[in-house]
Design an enzyme around this catalytic site. Structure first.
Site, PDB file in Angstrom:
ATOM      1  N   ASP A  20       0.862  -1.180   0.000  1.00 39.06           N
ATOM      2  CA  ASP A  20       0.000   0.000   0.000  1.00 39.06           C
ATOM      3  C   ASP A  20       0.903   1.237   0.000  1.00 39.06           C
ATOM      4  OD1 ASP A  20       0.892   0.324   2.600  1.00 39.06           O
ATOM      5  OD2 ASP A  20      -1.083   0.246   3.535  1.00 39.06           O
ATOM      6  N   CYS A  69       3.010  -3.147   4.105  1.00 44.71           N
ATOM      7  CA  CYS A  69       2.185  -1.999   4.491  1.00 44.71           C
ATOM      8  C   CYS A  69       2.947  -1.291   5.614  1.00 44.71           C
ATOM      9  CB  CYS A  69       0.772  -2.423   4.890  1.00 44.71           C
ATOM     10  SG  CYS A  69       0.649  -3.560   6.281  1.00 44.71           S
ATOM     11  N   GLY A  70       2.287  -0.413   6.374  1.00 46.10           N
ATOM     12  CA  GLY A  70       3.021   0.328   7.395  1.00 46.10           C
ATOM     13  C   GLY A  70       3.640  -0.592   8.430  1.00 46.10           C
ATOM     14  N   THR A  71       2.828  -1.491   8.958  1.00 45.70           N
ATOM     15  CA  THR A  71       3.294  -2.419   9.992  1.00 45.70           C
ATOM     16  C   THR A  71       3.502  -3.838   9.476  1.00 45.70           C
ATOM     17  OG1 THR A  71       1.018  -2.974  10.528  1.00 45.70           O
ATOM     18  CG2 THR A  71       2.037  -1.186  11.800  1.00 45.70           C
ATOM     19  N   GLY A  72       2.879  -4.172   8.372  1.00 45.87           N
ATOM     20  CA  GLY A  72       2.852  -5.558   7.876  1.00 45.87           C
ATOM     21  C   GLY A  72       1.690  -6.347   8.453  1.00 45.87           C
ATOM     22  N   HIS A 107      10.131 -23.731   9.587  1.00 44.10           N
ATOM     23  CA  HIS A 107       9.140 -24.390  10.441  1.00 44.10           C
ATOM     24  C   HIS A 107       7.711 -24.282   9.928  1.00 44.10           C
ATOM     25  CE1 HIS A 107      11.742 -24.430  14.373  1.00 44.10           C
ATOM     26  NE2 HIS A 107      12.393 -24.876  13.310  1.00 44.10           N
ATOM     27  N   ARG A 139       7.050   0.967   7.690  1.00 44.91           N
ATOM     28  CA  ARG A 139       7.318   2.085   8.603  1.00 44.91           C
ATOM     29  C   ARG A 139       8.142   1.642   9.809  1.00 44.91           C
ATOM     30  NH1 ARG A 139       1.175   4.442   8.237  1.00 44.91           N
ATOM     31  NH2 ARG A 139       1.495   5.762   6.405  1.00 44.91           N
ATOM     32  N   ARG A 147       8.839 -33.180  11.300  1.00 43.58           N
ATOM     33  CA  ARG A 147       7.764 -32.950  12.277  1.00 43.58           C
ATOM     34  C   ARG A 147       6.929 -31.714  11.923  1.00 43.58           C
ATOM     35  NH1 ARG A 147      12.312 -30.623  14.363  1.00 43.58           N
ATOM     36  NH2 ARG A 147      12.123 -28.790  15.688  1.00 43.58           N
ATOM     37  N   HIS A 148       7.552 -30.773  11.203  1.00 42.05           N
ATOM     38  CA  HIS A 148       6.816 -29.556  10.848  1.00 42.05           C
ATOM     39  C   HIS A 148       5.773 -29.811   9.763  1.00 42.05           C
ATOM     40  CE1 HIS A 148       9.507 -27.383  13.404  1.00 42.05           C
ATOM     41  NE2 HIS A 148      10.557 -27.865  12.750  1.00 42.05           N
ATOM     42  N   ARG A 207       2.452 -30.464  11.314  1.00 43.94           N
ATOM     43  CA  ARG A 207       1.852 -29.246  11.881  1.00 43.94           C
ATOM     44  C   ARG A 207       1.288 -28.349  10.791  1.00 43.94           C
ATOM     45  NH1 ARG A 207       7.108 -28.855  15.808  1.00 43.94           N
ATOM     46  NH2 ARG A 207       6.505 -30.613  17.122  1.00 43.94           N
TER      47      ARG A 207
HETATM   48  C1  RB5 Z   1      -1.881   2.773   6.631  1.00 40.43           C
HETATM   49  O1  RB5 Z   1      -1.888   3.988   7.317  1.00 40.43           O
HETATM   50  C2  RB5 Z   1      -1.635   1.625   7.590  1.00 40.43           C
HETATM   51  O2  RB5 Z   1      -2.720   1.457   8.426  1.00 40.43           O
HETATM   52  C3  RB5 Z   1      -1.361   0.366   6.805  1.00 40.43           C
HETATM   53  O3  RB5 Z   1      -0.260   0.572   5.983  1.00 40.43           O
HETATM   54  C4  RB5 Z   1      -1.007  -0.878   7.603  1.00 40.43           C
HETATM   55  O4  RB5 Z   1      -0.002  -0.629   8.521  1.00 40.43           O
HETATM   56  C5  RB5 Z   1      -2.130  -1.639   8.164  1.00 40.43           C
HETATM   57  O5  RB5 Z   1      -1.954  -2.701   8.797  1.00 40.43           O
END
Ligand code: RB5
Length: 148
Positions: free
Chosen positions: A9, A66-69, A99, A110, A133-134, A137
């Site tokens: 994104d 994305c920002g956090t993944g 695994h 970010r 073993r994995h 699972r």
């Molecule tokens: C966008 O601002 C942010 O929410 C998106 O990139 C992402 O981190 C969502 O999980």
């Protein structure tokens, strides 16, 4: 893993462009599902394109940023056959492959510098699933698909 789908994104766009270039130089065939600028967009639209490409077998692996993944991971894991893992450093990426047989790597644009992100991607693409073993699972995870 030679053929790789990538998507991001707006918060992951810049890192996607960097990784696309570097992985191309490494010899990977990259299919870019966008986004194409830093204009605000919705991450599930890109997660679904990359996840479909992985679940259909069109590519060997997917990368989502994305920002956090986190959003990308949640969305991609809704599709059957997708095992998306959010990895913020190389050891996580290696273990997600060894695994969990993860087939999609999610990154936080970010949260990570470019060099760390590249190292994490390379670790993911260069590590094989251990099986053994994995395998049992991962098969149990597979059996959860479509339930509830
Ligand atoms: C966008 O601002 C942010 O929410 C998106 O990139 C992402 O981190 C969502 O999980």
């Amino acid at each position: 893993m030679k053929k790789v789908a990538i998507g991001a994104d707006h918060a992951g766009y810049e890192l996607k462009e960097f990784l696309k270039k570097k992985l191309g130089e490494d010899g990977y065939q990259i299919i870019d599902y966008g986004t194409d600028s830093d204009r605000s967009v919705d991450y599930p639209d890109f997660a679904s394109s990359v996840a479909k490409s992985v679940s259909s077998g069109e590519v060997d692996a997917g990368i989502l940023i994305c920002g956090t993944g986190i959003g990308m991971t949640i969305a991609a894991n809704k599709l059957n056959g997708v095992r998306a893992a959010l990895c913020l450093y190389p050891t996580m990426a290696q273990l997600a492959r060894r695994h969990n047989d993860a087939n999609v790597l999610a990154l936080g644009g970010r949260l990570m510098g470019k060099d760390l992100a590249l190292e994490t991607v390379r670790a993911f693409l260069e590590t094989d699933f251990e099986g053994g073993r994995h395998e049992v699972r991962v098969e149990k995870v597979r059996q959860l698909e479509g339930r509830g």
